[in-house]
Design an enzyme around this catalytic site. Structure first.
Site, PDB file in Angstrom:
ATOM      1  N   HIS A  24      37.916  36.261  44.451  1.00 46.40           N
ATOM      2  CA  HIS A  24      38.178  35.222  45.258  1.00 46.40           C
ATOM      3  C   HIS A  24      39.704  34.842  45.735  1.00 46.40           C
ATOM      4  O   HIS A  24      39.937  34.568  46.857  1.00 46.40           O
ATOM      5  CB  HIS A  24      37.666  33.712  44.623  1.00 46.40           C
ATOM      6  CG  HIS A  24      36.089  34.097  44.338  1.00 46.40           C
ATOM      7  ND1 HIS A  24      35.368  33.232  45.074  1.00 46.40           N
ATOM      8  CD2 HIS A  24      35.494  34.720  43.575  1.00 46.40           C
ATOM      9  CE1 HIS A  24      34.016  33.661  44.660  1.00 46.40           C
ATOM     10  NE2 HIS A  24      34.241  34.518  43.749  1.00 46.40           N
ATOM     11  N   ASP A 121      37.257  27.154  48.281  1.00 45.30           N
ATOM     12  CA  ASP A 121      36.294  28.407  48.126  1.00 45.30           C
ATOM     13  C   ASP A 121      35.029  28.040  48.181  1.00 45.30           C
ATOM     14  O   ASP A 121      34.631  26.758  47.897  1.00 45.30           O
ATOM     15  CB  ASP A 121      36.681  28.819  46.514  1.00 45.30           C
ATOM     16  CG  ASP A 121      36.031  29.959  46.328  1.00 45.30           C
ATOM     17  OD1 ASP A 121      36.387  30.975  46.570  1.00 45.30           O
ATOM     18  OD2 ASP A 121      35.141  29.994  45.749  1.00 45.30           O
ATOM     19  N   VAL A 345      45.118  49.073  39.019  1.00 46.12           N
ATOM     20  CA  VAL A 345      45.481  49.878  40.110  1.00 46.12           C
ATOM     21  C   VAL A 345      45.644  49.213  41.528  1.00 46.12           C
ATOM     22  O   VAL A 345      44.938  48.278  41.883  1.00 46.12           O
ATOM     23  CB  VAL A 345      44.681  51.264  40.218  1.00 46.12           C
ATOM     24  CG1 VAL A 345      44.569  51.782  38.864  1.00 46.12           C
ATOM     25  CG2 VAL A 345      43.430  51.103  40.635  1.00 46.12           C
ATOM     26  N   TRP A 365      32.464  42.575  47.391  1.00 48.98           N
ATOM     27  CA  TRP A 365      32.822  42.446  48.696  1.00 48.98           C
ATOM     28  C   TRP A 365      34.036  42.834  49.208  1.00 48.98           C
ATOM     29  O   TRP A 365      34.183  43.506  50.234  1.00 48.98           O
ATOM     30  CB  TRP A 365      32.390  41.266  49.333  1.00 48.98           C
ATOM     31  CG  TRP A 365      32.231  41.318  50.900  1.00 48.98           C
ATOM     32  CD1 TRP A 365      33.137  40.614  51.789  1.00 48.98           C
ATOM     33  CD2 TRP A 365      31.435  42.167  51.759  1.00 48.98           C
ATOM     34  NE1 TRP A 365      32.743  41.044  53.179  1.00 48.98           N
ATOM     35  CE2 TRP A 365      31.643  41.937  52.933  1.00 48.98           C
ATOM     36  CE3 TRP A 365      30.306  42.978  51.340  1.00 48.98           C
ATOM     37  CZ2 TRP A 365      31.152  42.604  54.161  1.00 48.98           C
ATOM     38  CZ3 TRP A 365      29.454  43.454  52.403  1.00 48.98           C
ATOM     39  CH2 TRP A 365      30.082  43.315  53.756  1.00 48.98           C
ATOM     40  N   ASN A 366      35.187  42.508  48.388  1.00 51.44           N
ATOM     41  CA  ASN A 366      36.366  43.153  48.818  1.00 51.44           C
ATOM     42  C   ASN A 366      36.477  44.548  48.759  1.00 51.44           C
ATOM     43  O   ASN A 366      37.236  45.199  49.656  1.00 51.44           O
ATOM     44  CB  ASN A 366      37.597  42.341  48.002  1.00 51.44           C
ATOM     45  CG  ASN A 366      37.661  40.863  48.005  1.00 51.44           C
ATOM     46  OD1 ASN A 366      37.936  40.307  48.942  1.00 51.44           O
ATOM     47  ND2 ASN A 366      37.036  40.278  47.170  1.00 51.44           N
ATOM     48  N   GLU A 370      37.392  47.042  51.879  1.00 52.12           N
ATOM     49  CA  GLU A 370      38.533  47.795  51.931  1.00 52.12           C
ATOM     50  C   GLU A 370      38.344  49.228  52.034  1.00 52.12           C
ATOM     51  O   GLU A 370      39.005  50.210  52.635  1.00 52.12           O
ATOM     52  CB  GLU A 370      39.180  47.651  50.396  1.00 52.12           C
ATOM     53  CG  GLU A 370      40.084  46.373  50.324  1.00 52.12           C
ATOM     54  CD  GLU A 370      40.199  45.799  48.828  1.00 52.12           C
ATOM     55  OE1 GLU A 370      39.957  46.624  47.842  1.00 52.12           O
ATOM     56  OE2 GLU A 370      40.475  44.883  48.571  1.00 52.12           O
ATOM     57  N   GLY A 385      25.434  39.627  40.420  1.00 54.83           N
ATOM     58  CA  GLY A 385      25.698  38.744  41.394  1.00 54.83           C
ATOM     59  C   GLY A 385      25.096  39.340  42.815  1.00 54.83           C
ATOM     60  O   GLY A 385      24.151  39.604  43.162  1.00 54.83           O
ATOM     61  N   ASP A 386      26.071  39.238  43.911  1.00 54.21           N
ATOM     62  CA  ASP A 386      25.830  39.327  45.006  1.00 54.21           C
ATOM     63  C   ASP A 386      25.965  40.943  45.621  1.00 54.21           C
ATOM     64  O   ASP A 386      25.544  41.432  46.535  1.00 54.21           O
ATOM     65  CB  ASP A 386      26.912  38.942  46.170  1.00 54.21           C
ATOM     66  CG  ASP A 386      28.410  39.417  45.712  1.00 54.21           C
ATOM     67  OD1 ASP A 386      28.507  40.008  44.701  1.00 54.21           O
ATOM     68  OD2 ASP A 386      29.159  39.082  46.705  1.00 54.21           O
TER      69      ASP A 386
END
Ligand code: UPG
Length: 468
Positions: A24, A121, A345, A365-366, A370, A385-386
């Site tokens: 987040h 958020d 990392v 999702w990030n 990426e 989760g999602d």
């Protein structure tokens, strides 16, 4: 806007309120850099205490890189743990912020120049909206997951009401108007357990989406055109506020500096696109058995690999060394073809490295965004989760493949041999590589002149200026 308009309506002042966890915080700080770039005055509200060390470090890096951003510390009330049904430190933190939200009122009212908007958020909306309403302050929220997931989140209260609120066992597949059906097995499994904290937040917040002035979301047309169109056309729920696709929110310079020399040196020595990068985000801890099966699978795949091992949900709690967690003998065998680490990392830099040709990801999702940004094909292994809903986006868009029979990583075990076979399949698939390259081009287009991200930021800033 003309120069005259600029004088009449000075740079908007926007406050940002992230919740908990790197998943987040990271998109919020990337959003902040874009708002600075679009000449907004930015106030970052940081909640205290902070759950993980990586969050504290990232905030420090960000504020050092952007000294003009105003930091406001928001001290949270202690949470009475007997009143919540969860032990997840991140969900507990969401709830702590929610229960402290009334304290935001004097804090927001005291900011100078006065605010044009608050972006909070998604996990906080029903507790923050009453505060912003009482201050007559426009409220936007950042949705940190996919547009498909936003459709599910916005529609959830309608879906849940069909089964009767207290009987999630009766829920079937999710039929959102215009979108392919979401199978019951892809629903975040906590939503099917009555009265846990995550399900409660979902239930209370879902009907409040329409009370917001707008939603900012980290996605782009080239990845999720249909969901964005349906959301903005009011087809998912009536009265949906505008959804601004401000993605891809991509890795920024202030995040750099964590890619160890050892790792970079190792990657530099590997052939182009030969390495599979294996990482499950910032908050997924795996069982010892699963960790060891992954190790055997990586050897079995025959590929080179960079594997990030995580043993605990919160980094502060990691105690045991890498060898203890993976096992001494297995570690020795792994060294022949790969690098195994048990630390943070720099994922942005890793995915952008020419040696990396595939990504085994939980589909946080990030991570998906990426991978899209760098055109790296994904082997999806959703954990919780999602992530199954996101994995479907990955599969449908062509960015990656998803072995649905693996189930939820958090609950079901995947055998090493099977894992290795699928890695080999992904790394050898030219079709996937071509599709991932196409998505990369779409992502780059969104950032270019006239691209969707740039257009949406301009729209937002113009909207905020008019609210002055
Ligand atoms: N990251 C690193 N280095 C690491 C581990 C993670 O840079 O060693 C970064 C990664 O690049 C990404 C972020 O940390 O930017 C992790 O975010 P994400 O990939 O979304 O995974 P989670 O940390 O699991 O994120 C949570 C949820 C996920 C959800 C996401 C956004 O678990 O399911 O999609 O938040 O809401």
């Amino acid at each position: 806007m003309s120069a005259c308009d600029d004088l009449l309506h000075p740079h908007p002042h926007v406050a940002l309120l992230p919740s908990a966890g790197m998943g987040h915080l990271t998109p919020f700080l990337r959003l902040a850099t874009q708002l600075v770039h679009h000449h907004c005055n930015v106030t970052l509200i940081t909640t205290h205490p902070i759950v993980s060390l990586s969050e504290s470090k990232l905030i420090t890096h960000f504020l050092t890189a952007f000294p003009k951003v105003n930091q406001v510390k928001f001290n949270l009330l202690p949470l009475d743990h007997t009143t919540v049904n969860s032990t997840d430190p991140f969900f507990l933190h969401f709830e702590t912020i929610r229960r402290s939200a009334h304290l935001l009122s004097p804090l927001l009212a005291s900011l100078s120049p006065p605010l044009h908007a608050l972006v909070c958020d998604v996990t906080l909306i029903s507790s923050v909206i009453p505060v912003t309403e009482s201050l007559h302050l426009p409220n936007y929220f950042l949705f940190t997951s996919s547009a498909k997931m936003l459709s599910f989140f916005s529609y959830f209260h309608i879906y849940a009401s069909k089964a009767g609120d207290d009987n999630p066992a009766m829920l079937g597949d999710v039929e959102i108007p215009g979108l392919p059906s979401i199978p019951r097995s892809s629903i975040p499994h906590l939503l099917l357990i009555p009265n846990n904290i995550f399900a409660n937040i979902f239930k209370v917040d879902s009907p409040k989406v329409t009370k917001s002035n707008g939603v900012l979301i980290n996605t782009f047309e080239g990845l999720e055109a249909l969901s964005l169109e349906l959301l903005n056309g009011g087809k998912v729920v009536e009265g949906m506020p505008p959804v601004f696709a401000v993605g891809p929110l991509v890795p920024c310079d202030f995040e750099k500096g964590e890619l160890g020399n050892n790792q970079l040196k190792w990657l530099n020595e590997q052939p182009v696109r030969s390495v599979v990068y294996v990482s499950f985000g910032s908050r997924t801890a795996m069982s010892r058995d699963q960790i060891r099966a992954i190790g055997h699978g990586l050897i079995r795949s025959g590929c080179r690999f960079l594997w990030v091992v995580k043993d605990k949900k919160v980094d502060k709690e990691e105690e045991e060394g890498l060898e203890e967690v993976v096992g001494h003998e297995l570690m020795e065998s792994l060294k022949a073809k790969g690098l195994v680490v048990k630390n943070w990392v720099d994922q942005g830099e890793t995915l952008g490295h020419k040696a990396v040709g595939g990504f085994v990801s939980h589909c946080g999702w990030n991570s998906v965004i990426e991978a899209a940004w760098h055109g790296v094909p994904i082997l999806a292994w959703p954990q919780h989760g999602d992530q199954k809903i996101n994995a479907k986006v990955v599969e449908r868009s062509g960015l990656g493949m998803w072995v649905t029979s693996w189930g939820w990583g958090e609950k079901d075990m995947v055998k090493g041999d099977e894992f290795g076979e699928r890695i080999r399949e992904m790394m050898g698939c030219e079709l996937l590589r071509g599709q991932a390259t196409h998505i990369r081009e779409e992502a780059r287009k969104a950032l270019g002149d006239g691209g969707s991200r740039e257009m949406n930021f301009k729209r937002l800033v113009a909207e905020w200026k008019l609210k002055s």
